[in-house]
Write a protein that holds these residues in place. Structure first.
Motif, PDB file in Angstrom:
ATOM      1  N   THR A 286       0.840  -1.190   0.000  1.00  0.00           N
ATOM      2  CA  THR A 286       0.000   0.000   0.000  1.00  0.00           C
ATOM      3  C   THR A 286       0.881   1.248   0.000  1.00  0.00           C
ATOM      4  O   THR A 286       1.692   1.426   0.929  1.00  0.00           O
ATOM      5  CB  THR A 286      -0.917   0.031   1.238  1.00  0.00           C
ATOM      6  N   PRO A 287       0.756   2.114  -1.023  1.00  0.00           N
ATOM      7  CA  PRO A 287       1.563   3.358  -1.038  1.00  0.00           C
ATOM      8  C   PRO A 287       1.232   4.218   0.167  1.00  0.00           C
ATOM      9  O   PRO A 287       0.100   4.262   0.646  1.00  0.00           O
ATOM     10  CB  PRO A 287       1.139   4.024  -2.349  1.00  0.00           C
ATOM     11  N   ARG A 288       2.231   4.963   0.640  1.00  0.00           N
ATOM     12  CA  ARG A 288       2.029   5.818   1.814  1.00  0.00           C
ATOM     13  C   ARG A 288       1.148   7.010   1.477  1.00  0.00           C
ATOM     14  O   ARG A 288       0.102   7.221   2.053  1.00  0.00           O
ATOM     15  CB  ARG A 288       3.376   6.287   2.354  1.00  0.00           C
ATOM     16  N   SER A 289       1.562   7.818   0.515  1.00  0.00           N
ATOM     17  CA  SER A 289       0.781   8.980   0.109  1.00  0.00           C
ATOM     18  C   SER A 289       1.295   9.456  -1.234  1.00  0.00           C
ATOM     19  O   SER A 289       2.356   9.038  -1.696  1.00  0.00           O
ATOM     20  CB  SER A 289       0.885  10.105   1.145  1.00  0.00           C
ATOM     21  N   SER A 290       0.533  10.333  -1.876  1.00  0.00           N
ATOM     22  CA  SER A 290       0.923  10.851  -3.182  1.00  0.00           C
ATOM     23  C   SER A 290       2.202  11.676  -3.092  1.00  0.00           C
ATOM     24  O   SER A 290       2.933  11.823  -4.068  1.00  0.00           O
ATOM     25  CB  SER A 290      -0.209  11.692  -3.779  1.00  0.00           C
ATOM     26  N   ARG A 291       2.469  12.259  -1.906  1.00  0.00           N
ATOM     27  CA  ARG A 291       3.669  13.083  -1.737  1.00  0.00           C
ATOM     28  C   ARG A 291       4.923  12.228  -1.529  1.00  0.00           C
ATOM     29  O   ARG A 291       6.034  12.721  -1.649  1.00  0.00           O
ATOM     30  CB  ARG A 291       3.489  14.037  -0.549  1.00  0.00           C
ATOM     31  N   MET A 292       4.724  10.969  -1.192  1.00  0.00           N
ATOM     32  CA  MET A 292       5.871  10.080  -0.941  1.00  0.00           C
ATOM     33  C   MET A 292       5.861   8.958  -1.969  1.00  0.00           C
ATOM     34  O   MET A 292       5.581   7.798  -1.666  1.00  0.00           O
ATOM     35  CB  MET A 292       5.810   9.509   0.480  1.00  0.00           C
ATOM     36  N   ARG A 293       6.080   9.338  -3.209  1.00  0.00           N
ATOM     37  CA  ARG A 293       6.059   8.370  -4.307  1.00  0.00           C
ATOM     38  C   ARG A 293       7.132   7.300  -4.113  1.00  0.00           C
ATOM     39  O   ARG A 293       8.258   7.600  -3.755  1.00  0.00           O
ATOM     40  CB  ARG A 293       6.278   9.078  -5.640  1.00  0.00           C
ATOM     41  N   GLY A 294       6.748   6.060  -4.377  1.00  0.00           N
ATOM     42  CA  GLY A 294       7.693   4.961  -4.265  1.00  0.00           C
ATOM     43  C   GLY A 294       7.874   4.439  -2.856  1.00  0.00           C
ATOM     44  O   GLY A 294       8.618   3.492  -2.636  1.00  0.00           O
ATOM     45  N   GLN A 295       7.188   5.048  -1.862  1.00  0.00           N
ATOM     46  CA  GLN A 295       7.277   4.584  -0.484  1.00  0.00           C
ATOM     47  C   GLN A 295       6.005   3.807  -0.125  1.00  0.00           C
ATOM     48  O   GLN A 295       4.901   4.179  -0.530  1.00  0.00           O
ATOM     49  CB  GLN A 295       7.437   5.772   0.468  1.00  0.00           C
TER      50      GLN A 295
END
Length: 399
Positions: free
Chosen positions: A363-372
């Motif tokens: 699950t991606p963390r957030s749109s601001r933390m791409r690739g995390q």
């Protein structure tokens, strides 16, 4: 010039499929019994492999590609066999099933269904053992093991075999079917109902569960464990075991990997004998290394993403001894299993992320933390060392 019976020009498959008639010549199969194990004790120990027409196999590939392009990618997400980016690793983190397929619509275009019906029915079949050939028999059920279309047709035929309760999953790898149930508050109702429903589904779809090969394993880490009544299928008690071999991997009820590593170390050591013999015959280091990669490393690293992370230090030392022996024989440095494990975890995680229809793990963390990706808190060493958390750590570190 007249075309041979059963031949056609492959143009637009939907319009030209029906004129293609599967003549007996193209449908005929020679069944060669191949032993499933070294010591054969009954007829079921043979695998009936069908040798069929090469021309027909070529046409089957065309039909297979067309069927694959028409069915949705989301069909049966827990069937991990015969699909891109799926493997036994995914299936791990029925009796002669191919022989009982009865032709049906399979949810396909009617013209295509008619061709499949013609393909599966009226098939002349003989059994060949050495120079002896049996009397021909015409079959109207089953998809011969050896046909290009058989695995795909079986997957389509069983796509509606799914769990009916949210706490359960039905995992399939071709005709190997596993019911996984999560028991909470000692309530086994949903799990037992799932097993019963699977038996009903098989009966309604002309499939037979091989109860002799069906096992039950209970994974329970609670200090106070309860007695669990046995599971019954067709009034027969299912054998309960503490370990089982699942798609080539030995799993125990304590989820430790000593049994599995002991087996693969023993098997790999037997192959080392062949490696030593080849060295005596004067093979070059390159050829010896290639032999190691194909016949020994493939054993040591099979489904490694599922089990290596939770191996004990003792298990890893045993595996490493095999690797050191191979290095002495080949005369060159071989990749460490830890490196192989790390590389494959990262590669597998990338494939899962790129495949929108794969069973979701990350699950991606957030749109601001791409690739995390989100990393859940691990309450046990077992979860901490699992493929899931190892892959997340690798993904986040490579960002």
């Amino acid at each position: 010039m007249r075309r041979p019976a059963g031949w056609c020009v492959y143009g637009h498959i939907q319009s030209i499929l029906i004129p293609f008639c599967c003549s007996h010549m193209l449908q005929e199969g020679h069944i060669v019994p191949v032993p499933k194990k070294s010591k054969v004790t009954e007829l079921k120990d043979y695998r009936p492999v069908a040798l069929t027409s090469v021309i027909m196999k070529c046409f089957e590939r065309l039909v297979k590609d067309h069927i694959t392009s028409t069915i949705p990618d989301t069909l049966d997400p827990l069937q991990f066999a015969h699909r891109p980016n799926r493997s036994t690793d995914d299936a791990i983190d029925y009796s002669s099933a191919f022989n009982t397929i009865v032709p049906s619509t399979l949810g396909l275009d009617p013209a295509l269904c008619n061709w499949v019906l013609d393909f599966l029915t009226g098939r002349p079949q003989v059994v060949r053992e050495g120079n002896n050939i049996s009397t021909p028999l015409i079959l109207n059920t089953g998809a011969p093991q050896g046909c290009v279309l058989s695995p795909l047709l079986y997957s389509l035929f069983t796509h509606d075999c799914v769990a009916t309760h949210a706490s359960n999953s039905i995992i399939k790898f071709a005709d190997d079917t596993t019911v996984v149930g999560l028991i909470t508050k000692n309530d086994e109702t949903a799990y037992r109902e799932e097993v019963r429903a699977l038996g009903v589904w098989c009966q309604e779809n002309n499939l037979t569960l091989n109860i002799n090969k069906t096992k039950e394993m209970i994974v329970d880490f609670r200090k106070q464990q309860m007695e669990h009544p046995p599971i019954h299928i067709d009034e027969t008690v299912v054998e309960r075991v503490v370990s089982l071999k699942f798609l080539g991997v030995h799993i125990t009820d304590k989820l430790n990997w000593s049994t599995h590593t002991d087996r693969i170390v023993k098997k790999a050591q037997q192959r080392l004998f062949n490696l030593r013999r080849l060295k005596k015959f004067g093979l070059s280091p390159t050829a010896l290394t290639n032999f190691y990669r194909c016949t020994i490393e493939s054993i040591l690293s099979g489904c490694i993403t599922a089990w290596y992370g939770n191996c004990s230090a003792h298990n890893r030392k045993a595996l490493q001894r095999v690797l050191r022996s191979a290095q002495r024989i080949t005369g060159g440095k071989l990749p460490a299993l830890q490196d192989t494990y790390t590389t494959r975890c990262h590669r597998k995680a990338i494939k899962i992320i790129k495949d929108n229809n794969h069973h979701c793990l990350f699950t991606p963390r957030s749109s601001r933390m791409r690739g995390q990706y989100r990393c859940i808190k691990a309450g046990t060493e077992r979860l901490k060392n699992s493929f899931y958390l190892k892959a997340i750590r690798l993904l986040n570190s490579h960002h």
